[in-house]
Design a protein around this motif. Structure first.
Motif, PDB file in Angstrom:
ATOM      1  N   ALA A  15     -27.360  44.523  -9.331  1.00  0.00           N
ATOM      2  CA  ALA A  15     -26.220  44.798  -7.836  1.00  0.00           C
ATOM      3  C   ALA A  15     -26.098  45.922  -7.960  1.00  0.00           C
ATOM      4  CB  ALA A  15     -25.373  43.924  -8.231  1.00  0.00           C
ATOM      5  N   ALA A  16     -25.930  46.806  -9.224  1.00  0.00           N
ATOM      6  CA  ALA A  16     -25.220  48.396  -9.089  1.00  0.00           C
ATOM      7  C   ALA A  16     -26.415  48.926  -8.702  1.00  0.00           C
ATOM      8  CB  ALA A  16     -24.384  48.459 -10.256  1.00  0.00           C
ATOM      9  N   LEU A  17     -27.523  48.601  -9.415  1.00  0.00           N
ATOM     10  CA  LEU A  17     -28.554  49.554  -9.138  1.00  0.00           C
ATOM     11  C   LEU A  17     -29.411  49.301  -8.042  1.00  0.00           C
ATOM     12  CD1 LEU A  17     -30.860  48.789 -12.347  1.00  0.00           C
ATOM     13  CD2 LEU A  17     -29.326  50.977 -11.953  1.00  0.00           C
ATOM     14  N   GLU A  18     -29.151  48.555  -7.655  1.00  0.00           N
ATOM     15  CA  GLU A  18     -29.575  47.796  -5.727  1.00  0.00           C
ATOM     16  C   GLU A  18     -28.526  49.421  -4.767  1.00  0.00           C
ATOM     17  OE1 GLU A  18     -31.617  45.163  -4.898  1.00  0.00           O
ATOM     18  OE2 GLU A  18     -31.011  45.478  -2.407  1.00  0.00           O
ATOM     19  N   VAL A  19     -27.626  49.032  -5.593  1.00  0.00           N
ATOM     20  CA  VAL A  19     -26.033  49.517  -3.990  1.00  0.00           C
ATOM     21  C   VAL A  19     -26.870  51.376  -5.012  1.00  0.00           C
ATOM     22  CG1 VAL A  19     -23.948  50.797  -4.039  1.00  0.00           C
ATOM     23  CG2 VAL A  19     -24.604  48.128  -4.327  1.00  0.00           C
ATOM     24  N   ILE A  20     -26.424  51.238  -5.663  1.00  0.00           N
ATOM     25  CA  ILE A  20     -26.823  53.139  -5.999  1.00  0.00           C
ATOM     26  C   ILE A  20     -28.358  53.558  -5.332  1.00  0.00           C
ATOM     27  CG2 ILE A  20     -26.905  54.666  -8.163  1.00  0.00           C
ATOM     28  CD1 ILE A  20     -25.286  52.868  -9.787  1.00  0.00           C
ATOM     29  N   ILE A  21     -29.502  52.860  -6.483  1.00  0.00           N
ATOM     30  CA  ILE A  21     -30.573  53.893  -6.257  1.00  0.00           C
ATOM     31  C   ILE A  21     -30.492  53.167  -3.801  1.00  0.00           C
ATOM     32  CG2 ILE A  21     -33.023  53.149  -6.552  1.00  0.00           C
ATOM     33  CD1 ILE A  21     -32.621  52.782  -9.174  1.00  0.00           C
ATOM     34  N   TYR A  22     -30.793  51.832  -4.043  1.00  0.00           N
ATOM     35  CA  TYR A  22     -31.610  51.773  -2.766  1.00  0.00           C
ATOM     36  C   TYR A  22     -30.398  51.852  -1.284  1.00  0.00           C
ATOM     37  CZ  TYR A  22     -35.371  49.538  -4.441  1.00  0.00           C
ATOM     38  OH  TYR A  22     -37.057  49.195  -5.407  1.00  0.00           O
ATOM     39  N   ALA A  23     -29.599  51.457  -1.803  1.00  0.00           N
ATOM     40  CA  ALA A  23     -28.533  51.628  -0.652  1.00  0.00           C
ATOM     41  C   ALA A  23     -28.177  53.059  -0.688  1.00  0.00           C
ATOM     42  CB  ALA A  23     -27.428  50.510  -0.494  1.00  0.00           C
ATOM     43  N   GLY A  24     -28.000  53.476  -1.875  1.00  0.00           N
ATOM     44  CA  GLY A  24     -26.937  54.870  -2.275  1.00  0.00           C
ATOM     45  C   GLY A  24     -28.428  56.408  -2.052  1.00  0.00           C
ATOM     46  N   ALA A  25     -29.831  56.252  -3.191  1.00  0.00           N
ATOM     47  CA  ALA A  25     -30.037  57.945  -2.711  1.00  0.00           C
ATOM     48  C   ALA A  25     -31.838  57.504  -1.624  1.00  0.00           C
ATOM     49  CB  ALA A  25     -30.905  57.779  -4.587  1.00  0.00           C
ATOM     50  N   ILE A  26     -31.672  56.262  -1.787  1.00  0.00           N
ATOM     51  CA  ILE A  26     -33.584  56.122  -0.758  1.00  0.00           C
ATOM     52  C   ILE A  26     -32.613  56.034   0.422  1.00  0.00           C
ATOM     53  CG2 ILE A  26     -35.267  54.805  -0.086  1.00  0.00           C
ATOM     54  CD1 ILE A  26     -35.609  53.905  -2.695  1.00  0.00           C
ATOM     55  N   MET A  27     -31.443  55.424   0.775  1.00  0.00           N
ATOM     56  CA  MET A  27     -30.861  55.761   2.189  1.00  0.00           C
ATOM     57  C   MET A  27     -30.623  56.766   2.601  1.00  0.00           C
ATOM     58  SD  MET A  27     -31.276  53.170   4.022  1.00  0.00           S
ATOM     59  CE  MET A  27     -32.924  52.655   3.688  1.00  0.00           C
ATOM     60  N   VAL A  28     -30.049  58.198   1.827  1.00  0.00           N
ATOM     61  CA  VAL A  28     -30.353  58.987   2.133  1.00  0.00           C
ATOM     62  C   VAL A  28     -31.219  59.941   2.134  1.00  0.00           C
ATOM     63  CG1 VAL A  28     -29.235  61.830   0.892  1.00  0.00           C
ATOM     64  CG2 VAL A  28     -28.007  59.613   0.984  1.00  0.00           C
ATOM     65  N   LEU A  29     -32.070  59.691   1.848  1.00  0.00           N
ATOM     66  CA  LEU A  29     -33.345  60.358   1.804  1.00  0.00           C
ATOM     67  C   LEU A  29     -33.953  60.181   3.014  1.00  0.00           C
ATOM     68  CD1 LEU A  29     -35.011  61.528  -0.035  1.00  0.00           C
ATOM     69  CD2 LEU A  29     -36.638  60.221  -0.511  1.00  0.00           C
TER      70      LEU A  29
END
Lengths: 187, 533
Positions: free
Chosen positions: A57-71
């Motif tokens: 869950a943490a990875l999902e938030v950090i990578i998808y909702a965080g990094a990829i969304m910022v991109l």
């Protein structure tokens, strides 16, 4: 002993994911779709957390909702550079646009807060014994997959897969670099 | 330490080391020739070591990789094909096309030609190669990643071939699928077309990987294990989940294999790709995915609902592939359509499990590999640095008079693909017929015959064109193929002829594969070879 997480909570999260995903593909403005996509990914993370995989869950938030969304947002901004009129931007960002995602996100937050005590509680022993005549149908997860377990299996039986993933990344890097450079030089 | 319980077929670490060395060499000083040499040596070592492994196989069969005869055989084919393809690209990459100084200016000049075609993608597909060899980039900057990407793709194919678990299979598939767009975009002088093909491949490969991954996820949910194995309904697995998992995995694999409902991408992409890369797609990636398909379905009994599904897919694949090939004017496009049809023939053998199956599949894969590689090598040898790139069928007119050796080799390969006796293809098709008869697949064999007849039309059409006497006297005798291409064509022709005359060499290593009994039964071999009929 905290109350076990009811099934309804997980179903609610899943429903949120579905609603968010449907909104993503029906929006006409990219920014709105991205807002709903963030909510979808957050809901997915909550589902993972309820399933007993807090690390995922943490990875999902950090990578998808965080990094990829910022991109994503960054690319959307870049693409609209030519006709960047702030009027249209504020038109996009009217309350009507972000009210839906905000509501869904608030719902998710409430669910998470409600389930948090059971998620943080120490795990019960796998099976105390046949003494309890009434088995708890909505049992809490019997184990949690934390960072420790993931790390151990990544560097234990799956170490070769980690190596293969590194080659996958290398292939992606070289391919993208090659195509991008060619396009840049052909202009 | 963890090393003691690892099991790893040797080609994988060898290729990894080769890739690392090549990266180091690129970082030190860029030289295309050196990179190609490193690639060739690595592939050669990998090919030699397909049968060996590091570490001991776990007794409980929980290994990620598996190395039985089938895996070794297909890995050998993959390694051999990759070696041939790298050899084929030698001239294109390191050739005399080194107009380093004038490169950028030519690129500027060709801009107006390529610009209008951005709006009309169909126009780019039919554009004649007017400035085919106007090297828009200097050759020192362009060829570096080529051998690196070929090695990476081969690594992915090896991982798929040896996989006994979904994880290495999927990772290998992705490594292959990610390195191919970079390779496809290598085509000289057709930058827009190549980029279009690369993007098409990237998107469709992503879609099919997503379908496959969804199926793998469902299979994992049903069985609780990532090991290859058909999810069978019953004992706790809901039938709908098992069915959906199997169908989605199959759909994803068929997408990659370009079986018919999912075939549209292959001709477009292969036409846009450079010739050796088209060969790579037609041979290496097809063998790897087919090998995994066979491995996956050999792990359990196929559920009955697959029967109708496979029947439909096979019939459609053969008919549509051949019908599409009838009217092609581009040779790579024709080869793509014929590759679709050949996948259909292979699926007949795949659909007829039994003691004959491994030998049949092995023989057909070998025949398909050798003949297809031969055709692509001939196309590559036909291309001249300042003339055609050999992909237009009409360019081959009268080749028997201008370059008889090349025309003979090409005709031999085409005959083998069509399934006419001196070539290995006849024997392979014969094997498929035998296997199908064993299982009473009457309808499928009827379709195979119909498809082969259609195939005769378009294969022989090329040979007929090559025999048409040229209207002008053949003045332009090209400089002839470069020595490594000539050698490659000779080797492949010898494989095709010798394999066609003495086919037992090819199926012999495979036959005792899936037979559990202690005596290595040599009976089926004798029953099947055409000489003994």
């Amino acid at each position: 002993m905290h109350a076990p997480i009811p099934h309804a909570l997980g179903l609610l999260c899943a429903a949120t994911t579905l609603v968010g995903a449907m909104m993503v593909i029906t929006r006409k403005v990219v920014v709105h779709a991205v807002l709903y996509l963030v909510v979808t990914l957050l809901a997915l993370a909550v589902v993972l957390a309820l399933l007993g995989a807090p690390f995922a869950a943490a990875l999902e938030v950090i990578i998808y909702a965080g990094a990829i969304m910022v991109l994503f947002v960054f690319v959307v901004m870049m693409l609209n550079l030519g006709q960047a009129d702030s009027a249209r931007e504020s038109e996009w960002m009217r309350p009507r646009a972000w009210l839906g995602p905000a509501l869904l996100a608030a719902l998710l937050c409430a669910e998470l807060l409600y389930a948090l005590p059971s998620l943080l509680a120490p795990l019960p022993p796998p099976f105390a014994g046949p003494a309890t005549e009434t088995p708890l149908p909505p049992a809490p997860p019997l184990f949690r997959l934390g960072v420790h377990d993931v790390g151990l299996s990544l560097f234990g039986p799956y170490v070769l897969m980690v190596e293969l993933v590194s080659f996958l990344l290398l292939a992606g890097l070289v391919s993208a670099f090659h195509i991008g450079r060619r396009r840049a030089e052909e202009r | 330490m963890i090393m003691h319980d690892l099991f790893l077929p040797t080609p994988l670490p060898l290729l990894s080391c080769g890739i690392a060395i090549m990266l180091g060499s690129i970082a030190w000083r860029r030289s295309i020739r050196r990179n190609l040499s490193i690639g060739l040596v690595t592939l050669l070592l990998a090919l030699v070591s397909v049968g060996s492994h590091i570490g001991a196989a776990p007794v409980d069969g929980a290994a990620l990789f598996l190395q039985d005869r089938w895996a070794v055989y297909t890995a050998g084919l993959v390694g051999f094909s990759a070696l041939c393809i790298l050899l084929m690209s030698w001239r294109d990459m390191s050739g005399p096309r080194a107009d380093t100084g004038t490169g950028p200016h030519i690129g500027m000049r060709t801009d107006p030609r390529t610009d209008p075609s951005i709006g009309a993608p169909n126009a780019t597909l039919n554009a004649t190669p007017a400035g085919a060899s106007s090297g828009t980039l200097d050759s020192t900057s362009i060829g570096d990643e080529y051998s690196l990407l070929v090695l990476l793709g081969t690594l992915g194919a090896f991982a798929m071939v040896y996989a006994a678990n979904f994880m290495p299979f999927f990772l290998g598939l992705e490594i292959l699928g990610i390195s191919l767009p970079g390779l496809i975009a290598y085509r000289q002088g057709h930058a827009m077309q190549a980029c279009e093909a690369a993007m098409k491949y990237l998107i469709l490969s992503g879609v099919s990987s997503a379908i496959l991954l969804f199926g793998i996820g469902l299979a994992y949910a049903a069985t609780g294990s990532l090991r290859f194995g058909l999810p069978v309904a019953g004992n706790g697995i809901p039938p709908l989940v098992a069915m959906a998992a199997t169908v989605m995995i199959l759909a994803g694999m068929f997408f990659k294999l370009s079986a018919v409902p999912f075939h549209m991408w292959l001709p477009d992409v292969m036409q846009g790709a450079p010739v050796p890369v088209a060969a790579f797609m037609a041979v290496v990636s097809k063998i790897a995915i087919f090998s995994s398909l066979v491995r996956y379905f050999s792990m359990g009994h196929a559920p009955p609902f697959l029967d109708t599904l496979l029947y439909g897919v096979i019939v459609l694949t053969i008919l549509v592939g051949n019908l599409l090939a009838l009217r092609q004017t581009s040779l790579t496009r024709l080869m793509a359509c014929s590759s679709i049809a050949h996948m259909g023939y292979l699926l007949i053998a795949f659909y007829s499990p039994g003691p004959l199956q491994p030998g049949t599949l092995g023989a057909y894969l070998a025949a398909y590999t050798a003949s297809t590689l031969g055709v692509f090598a001939a196309i590559n040898a036909f291309a001249t640095p300042d003339g055609t790139d050999g992909t237009t069928i009409l360019d081959w007119k009268g080749l028997f008079f201008s370059r008889p050796f090349l025309a003979t080799a090409m005709a031999l390969m085409l005959l083998s693909l069509a399934g006419i006796p001196p070539g290995i293809g006849f024997f392979a098709k014969f094997e498929i017929m035998a296997t199908g008869m064993d299982h009473h697949r009457g309808l499928l064999l009827l379709v195979l015959v119909a498809g082969s007849i259609m195939g005769l039309y378009y294969y022989l059409n090329i040979i007929r064109l090559m025999m048409v006497p040229p209207s002008l006297p053949a003045i332009r005798r090209g400089p002839g193929a470069s020595p490594e291409l000539t050698a490659l064509i000779i080797v492949l022709s010898m494989i095709v002829v010798v394999g066609g005359l003495f086919p037992a060499f090819i199926i012999h290593p495979l036959f005792p594969a899936y037979q559990p009994g202690p005596p290595p039964a040599a009976v089926p071999t004798q029953r099947l070879t055409p000489e003994s009929m």
